[in-house]
Design an enzyme around this catalytic site. Structure first.
Site, mmCIF file in Angstrom:
data_model
loop_
_atom_site.group_PDB
_atom_site.id
_atom_site.type_symbol
_atom_site.label_atom_id
_atom_site.label_comp_id
_atom_site.label_asym_id
_atom_site.label_seq_id
_atom_site.Cartn_x
_atom_site.Cartn_y
_atom_site.Cartn_z
ATOM 1 N N GLY A 80 45.356 40.090 47.535
ATOM 2 C CA GLY A 80 44.828 40.478 46.236
ATOM 3 C C GLY A 80 45.844 41.103 45.305
ATOM 4 O O GLY A 80 47.020 40.742 45.282
ATOM 5 N N SER A 81 45.399 42.098 44.553
ATOM 6 C CA SER A 81 46.144 42.604 43.398
ATOM 7 C C SER A 81 47.439 43.334 43.715
ATOM 8 O O SER A 81 48.179 43.684 42.794
ATOM 9 C CB SER A 81 45.243 43.517 42.561
ATOM 10 N N VAL A 82 47.734 43.585 44.987
ATOM 11 C CA VAL A 82 49.050 44.159 45.299
ATOM 12 C C VAL A 82 50.160 43.180 44.928
ATOM 13 O O VAL A 82 51.330 43.573 44.817
ATOM 14 C CB VAL A 82 49.162 44.554 46.789
#
Length: 540
Positions: A258-260
């Site tokens: 995801g957003s990492v």
């Protein structure tokens, strides 16, 4: 006495003499058998070389070799196999009486394993039975004095003492040769703190599995690597091969994180000159792309700069940035970052990434915010650690080698790394990472929440939650990732800001002092360029 009586007497005497010869022969066999210790018959293991110890970076023991005794039998010396098997099963309940009876009845054999690795109490109990045809074989076995500590990293050995998992497997040749201990980069104190906080998080968040890795960015040395559920290598023979505790999720599990990934996308675009930090992007409307809608969980509803896209974790803004970067340059950056290959860390179970079957505008868009590409936490952290090392990634390692020259690959310039670090610091101060902030240790980082993939799509009720961090922000030394597999929903939902981020904060609070990082609190001085604090640079 009649002649017949004298004949019978001679026959009885001959029979008794023959019986005495048989008993004397058996006694002679036993007397000539290998050494006796406290009345126990012991067959020594020859000149077997003891497997080298495994120690942490400070020389504290993690694995060692000990002498154990195994129970063996010679069927040719056993008069009643069923009785022997039955009596042994009475003191060693795990023995299958029928199977052992069958093996002890095979008179063509002179050697049968009964049970390997007896405890001292079991050994004495078996000896006290006084059964014939049995003896104890001395062997060298493996012991892990710290139990589950770094269990998946250490791995285990099989019944013959051969490495079968973890470092025990990958370094089997080195360990089998004996000699000096194998020194790992792991720090027992730091590892114990990480595992303790992971256990606390497991009780609170009820996740299916988890992984935490702490990496020294400059050297690539892994200071801690934890996987949940914990694994006790002392009990490896009792744990089913498909038990989830056997998997090292830090290196063997593949996740869409995801957003990492968003800081990497921003770094790629800045490095390529595709965007500037002050550029503004319209994130008010979702993006429609070939039947798919890309939106934000928490709509921002205005035009925002790049820092806000990171701090508020905007999918829409990240896709707009990636459109300026382009798929070709995106792939080149990911390859340089090492995310298109398996991590080269010294564990055989390091998994290769799962990449889209076809690279197009849609897959490029979703990969920009960490969907559609599955990597191990170790592979991701190796790339992410470049932010804490002036833009260079270093090959990760678990083995201390004073002669090793870390292999460095430049992923981005130091200026780009500093710019993105400032954005991630803002994410912790005011954005989705606020629960990871630790007073005095100045954390910068990024949350990541991704729905778990299932056949035909994604399960919107199950998430992978992660938080990737560097600290201290103004003088980066360490990079860390916390990944939680399917945490239960709390009051704020099952998103990373509510579980992975606070777990990361608690870990940093505990390990930073152990790593020798002194806390520094902002002092109150007049504002101005000459006195600008690290936090004030986040507006860049």
């Amino acid at each position: 006495m009649t002649e017949a009586s004298r004949h019978r007497t001679r026959l009885v005497g001959l029979g008794l003499s023959a019986l005495f010869v048989v008993l004397a022969g058996k006694a002679g066999y036993l007397a000539l058998s290998p050494d006796r210790e406290s009345g126990h018959l012991v067959a020594r293991a020859g000149e077997q070389v003891a497997r080298a110890d495994i120690v942490d970076r400070n020389g504290e023991q993690l694995a060692t070799s000990v002498t154990v005794y195994s129970l063996v039998a010679n069927p040719q010396l056993i008069w009643d196999p069923r009785e022997v098997a039955t009596r042994l099963a009475g003191v060693l309940p795990e023995i299958d009486t029928a199977s052992l009876t069958e093996r002890l009845s095979d008179q063509s054999r002179e050697f049968v394993w009964v049970k390997r690795g007896l405890t001292p109490r079991q050994r004495q109990t078996v000896f006290d039975l006084g059964l014939e045809g049995l003896w104890f074989k001395e062997e060298i076995s493996r012991a892990y004095p710290r139990g589950t500590l770094a269990g998946q990293v250490l791995g285990f050995v099989n019944v013959d003492g051969v490495g079968a998992g973890g470092v025990e497997f990958s370094q089997n040749e080195r360990l089998t040769a004996g000699g000096e201990p194998l020194r790992l980069t792991i720090d027992n104190g730091v590892q114990a703190a990480v595992e303790a906080e992971l256990a606390t998080s497991a009780a609170a968040d009820g996740f299916e599995g988890a992984a935490v890795i702490l990496l020294e960015a400059r050297t690539g040395e892994v200071r801690a690597m934890a996987s949940w559920p914990p694994f006790n290598p002392n009990r490896s023979s009792d744990i089913a091969m498909d038990d989830p505790s056997r998997m090292n999720r830090a290196t063997g599990a593949l996740y869409e994180l995801g957003s990492v990934f968003k800081p990497l996308t921003v770094a790629a675009a800045l490095e390529a000159g595709a965007i500037r930090p002050t550029d503004m992007f319209d994130v008010r409307r979702p993006i429609e792309m070939r039947g798919y809608t890309i939106s934000d969980i928490h709509p921002i509803g205005t035009r925002v700069d790049v820092t806000t896209i990171i701090a508020e974790s905007s999918n829409i803004g990240t896709v707009h940035i990636n459109e300026k970067l382009g798929p070709r340059r995106q792939q080149e950056f990911l390859k340089t970052a090492g995310l298109l290959d398996r991590s080269p860390v010294e564990l055989s179970g390091s998994a290769a990434p799962i990449l889209p079957e076809r690279m197009d505008d849609l897959t490029a868009a979703t990969m920009a915010y960490g969907h559609g590409i599955a990597v191990t936490p170790m592979a991701f952290l190796s790339a992410f650690a470049a932010f804490a090392n002036g833009g260079e990634r270093v090959q990760p390692t678990l083995i201390v080698d004073e002669t090793r020259k870390p292999k460095r690959v430049r992923v981005m310039s130091a200026i780009t790394a500093d710019l993105v670090n400032a954005m991630m610091r803002e994410a912790v101060l005011t954005g989705t990472g606020k629960n990871a902030e630790v007073g005095g240790y100045r954390v910068a980082g990024k949350t990541g929440t991704a729905e778990k993939p299932v056949p035909g799509g994604y399960d919107d009720g199950r998430n992978i939650s992660s938080f990737a961090a560097i600290f201290p922000y103004d003088s980066p030394q360490y990079a860390m990732i916390v990944t939680l597999d399917d945490p239960k929903a709390g009051p704020g939902g099952s998103v990373a800001s509510q579980n992975a981020a606070p777990t990361a904060g608690r870990i940093i609070e505990r390990v930073a002092p152990l790593l020798g990082i002194a806390p520094r609190f902002e002092d109150f001085r007049p504002a101005g360029d000459a006195y600008r604090s690290g936090d004030e640079r986040t507006s860049l």
